[in-house]
Design an enzyme around this catalytic site. Structure first.
Site, PDB file in Angstrom:
ATOM      1  N   GLY A  50       0.788  -1.269   0.160  1.00 23.21           N
ATOM      2  CA  GLY A  50       0.024  -0.014   0.108  1.00 23.21           C
ATOM      3  C   GLY A  50       0.800   1.160   0.111  1.00 23.21           C
ATOM      4  CG  ASP A 109      -8.971   0.894   9.721  1.00 20.81           C
ATOM      5  OD1 ASP A 109      -9.514   1.902   9.751  1.00 20.81           O
ATOM      6  OD2 ASP A 109      -9.220  -0.247   9.049  1.00 20.81           O
ATOM      7  NE  ARG A 171      -1.885  -3.133  -4.248  1.00 23.01           N
ATOM      8  CZ  ARG A 171      -2.253  -3.293  -3.012  1.00 23.01           C
ATOM      9  NH1 ARG A 171      -1.994  -2.386  -2.017  1.00 23.01           N
ATOM     10  NH2 ARG A 171      -2.302  -4.569  -2.271  1.00 23.01           N
TER      11      ARG A 171
HETATM   12  P1  5GP Z   1      -5.061  -1.438  10.130  1.00 18.57           P
HETATM   13  O1  5GP Z   1      -4.043  -2.673  10.445  1.00 18.57           O
HETATM   14  O2  5GP Z   1      -4.469  -0.079  11.029  1.00 18.57           O
HETATM   15  O3  5GP Z   1      -6.471  -1.684  10.570  1.00 18.57           O
HETATM   16  O4  5GP Z   1      -4.734  -1.370   8.851  1.00 18.57           O
HETATM   17  C1  5GP Z   1      -3.720  -1.461   8.050  1.00 18.57           C
HETATM   18  C2  5GP Z   1      -3.967  -1.878   6.679  1.00 18.57           C
HETATM   19  O5  5GP Z   1      -5.470  -2.044   6.389  1.00 18.57           O
HETATM   20  C3  5GP Z   1      -3.539  -0.697   5.577  1.00 18.57           C
HETATM   21  O6  5GP Z   1      -2.073  -0.976   5.567  1.00 18.57           O
HETATM   22  C4  5GP Z   1      -4.300  -1.105   4.707  1.00 18.57           C
HETATM   23  O7  5GP Z   1      -3.605  -1.958   3.711  1.00 18.57           O
HETATM   24  C5  5GP Z   1      -5.423  -1.751   4.907  1.00 18.57           C
HETATM   25  N1  5GP Z   1      -6.632  -0.571   4.997  1.00 18.57           N
HETATM   26  C6  5GP Z   1      -7.106   0.164   6.165  1.00 18.57           C
HETATM   27  N2  5GP Z   1      -8.075   1.049   5.820  1.00 18.57           N
HETATM   28  C7  5GP Z   1      -8.139   0.900   4.456  1.00 18.57           C
HETATM   29  C8  5GP Z   1      -8.779   1.629   3.423  1.00 18.57           C
HETATM   30  O8  5GP Z   1      -9.606   2.686   3.705  1.00 18.57           O
HETATM   31  N3  5GP Z   1      -8.644   1.298   2.100  1.00 18.57           N
HETATM   32  C9  5GP Z   1      -7.680   0.512   1.586  1.00 18.57           C
HETATM   33  N4  5GP Z   1      -7.552   0.133   0.439  1.00 18.57           N
HETATM   34  N5  5GP Z   1      -7.134  -0.294   2.838  1.00 18.57           N
HETATM   35  C10 5GP Z   1      -7.136   0.020   3.836  1.00 18.57           C
END
Ligand code: 5GP
Length: 185
Positions: A50, A109, A171
């Site tokens: 990402g 997130d 992407r």
């Molecule tokens: P976390 O572990 O903080 O919940 O999320 C991390 C990963 O979840 C990010 O690096 C990303 O790959 C994915 N992610 C979280 N929110 C989004 C979003 O709104 N869109 C996309 N495409 N990926 C997200």
């Protein structure tokens, strides 16, 4: 600027941060990071996939010598939901021991991925670790992680483009967009 509007091959996606907005913010972040790390060795750790596009622009906005490393992570899950279970899919080419590392993420997130990464880096004996994320969704936080450099704070919407995917698509959108409606399957 080209493609700063909904594009035909990404139906249901509305532009949130266009190319000029992204470029201006990346330049500001790069200049702050450059000032903070002046005179210090810096290793930028791009979290794949990402953060790939963001990192490519960010490192060119940091006017310092630096080393660039890549770490692939994935969380199990599909579509717009993540299981929160993180795994390393490809490791760095060189050891991170004694390095001053700036972790570059696309979006924080729940914080579970960043928490996992910070624990993994602590175990590797980095000299220092700071974090940079293009996007931050604080309302979704489960793990209290510190983001030292944030591009934009965003609401709880599913975002795509500029590195962010939906099931490995989109992407390569040159902007960050909001998924307003599910694409036709
Ligand atoms: P976390 O572990 O903080 O919940 O999320 C991390 C990963 O979840 C990010 O690096 C990303 O790959 C994915 N992610 C979280 N929110 C989004 C979003 O709104 N869109 C996309 N495409 N990926 C997200």
């Amino acid at each position: 600027m080209a493609e700063d509007f909904p594009v035909s091959w990404a139906p249901g996606v509305r532009v949130l941060f266009g190319q000029a907005t992204l470029a201006a913010r990346v330049a500001e972040l790069g200049s702050r990071i450059g000032a903070d790390y002046a005179g210090q060795p810096l290793t930028v750790l791009c979290v794949l996939k990402g953060a790939s596009l963001f990192t490519a622009d960010l490192v060119r906005a940091i006017a310092l010598p630096l080393q660039l490393e890549f770490l692939g992570v994935a969380s199990y899950g599909s579509g717009t939901t993540s299981s929160g279970e993180v795994r390393i899919t490809s490791d760095t080419g060189t050891p991170l021991h004694d390095r001053d590392v700036l972790v570059v993420e696309d979006i924080v997130d729940t914080g579970l991925t960043l928490r996992f990464l910070l624990q993994a880096l602590a175990a590797r004996g980095c000299r220092s670790v700071r974090t940079c994320a293009l996007l931050d969704k604080p309302s979704r936080r489960v793990e209290p992680v510190t983001v030292d450099y944030t591009g934009f704070v965003v609401e709880d919407r599913f975002l795509v483009g500029y590195g962010l995917d939906l099931d490995e698509q989109w992407r390569n959108l040159p902007f960050v967009g909001v998924l307003e409606s599910a694409p036709p399957s």
